[in-house]
Design an enzyme around this catalytic site. Sequence first.
Site, mmCIF file in Angstrom:
data_model
loop_
_atom_site.group_PDB
_atom_site.id
_atom_site.type_symbol
_atom_site.label_atom_id
_atom_site.label_comp_id
_atom_site.label_asym_id
_atom_site.label_seq_id
_atom_site.Cartn_x
_atom_site.Cartn_y
_atom_site.Cartn_z
ATOM 1 N N CYS A 114 43.409 34.106 35.319
ATOM 2 C CA CYS A 114 42.784 35.612 34.973
ATOM 3 C C CYS A 114 43.152 36.303 33.761
ATOM 4 C CB CYS A 114 43.093 36.341 36.398
ATOM 5 S SG CYS A 114 42.419 35.800 37.721
ATOM 6 N N HIS A 255 42.882 43.900 34.294
ATOM 7 C CA HIS A 255 42.209 42.525 35.052
ATOM 8 C C HIS A 255 41.637 43.350 36.159
ATOM 9 C CE1 HIS A 255 41.114 39.099 37.141
ATOM 10 N NE2 HIS A 255 42.200 39.104 37.957
ATOM 11 N N ASN A 285 36.033 40.151 41.429
ATOM 12 C CA ASN A 285 37.212 39.678 40.371
ATOM 13 C C ASN A 285 36.365 38.487 39.843
ATOM 14 O OD1 ASN A 285 39.401 38.118 39.331
ATOM 15 N ND2 ASN A 285 40.587 38.386 40.908
#
Length: 328
Positions: A114, A255, A285
């Site tokens: 990520c 994020h 996500n």
Amino acid sequence: MVNARISGIASYTPDDILDNEMLSRMVDTSDEWITTRVGIKRRHILREEGKGSSYLGIKAVEKLLEETGTRPEEVELVICATSNPDYRFPATASVIAYQSGMTNAYAYDIQAACAGFIVALEDATGYIRSGLRKKVVIVAAEKMSSMINYQDRQTCALFGDGAAAALIEPTEEEGTGVRDGIFHTDGRGLEHLVMLGGGSVLPATEETVREGKHFLFQDGRNVYKNAVTDMLTASQDVMARNNLTVDDIDWFIPHQANLRIIEAVGSRLGIDPAKVLVNIEEYGNTSAASIPICISQYKDRLKKGDKIILTAFGAGFTWGAMYLIWDL
């Protein structure tokens, strides 16, 4: 002194939507349960058979090149950040570069989970500052649905598919562009966020498939605790190193992993919630693509000279924060 700046950014997400009501018909969950715990309402899913992360990346790159007026053959380097490559090899970057007409570019993948976009941005900044390259395209492309078990209620609600691409070019204007970055890796995080099957440790067999080893595994509590602490600390560290307070920051772009994580980091940082850019409700996500998709979505709000902090946390554990001054 030559510095690197983001001179263009574009994103792409598939048209097909998987919302919470649809998900509740697939697994024991509900819109209320998902919304209150992670803040996600919808996620975009690439359903076309035979299309992978490169397809998403190509779409984002084509938009980027068109919007910036860049000819594909001008691009000298393509860096693809992905945890979901089309194949074990060759690099997904090579597929994206070829299919997008960037045939003069060297291309390679990075795997920083990520945190992939900010790690790729750090790499691109190094190429630009050194003079080795003048036009670098970063593309973060993630078909997260390819590694999700839609019978696992703890993880299936979290992830969506998408991509974004950024053009990184030199600037000699003082006080703009990428200013600083801080990055860390702690291999002790391996057991808490991992896909066990398919690599050289556990190659694919009937047994690994039957046991679900080819799906993402996440120890949610451990990841939550470390994500909050590490994104907060990295953000504070990069701000301190550049003599910044939260009042100096115009935008904080974390994020998009989980709304509770975003809110916890922002609250502990002490930053005005109005300065925190969030789009997790719509996209979930999207791993390495989450930060650049968010930037792309909100880029009309960003003004030249805005001070921005980016921060991310992912498997590895790998995390970091970057400070940049917007110059677009």
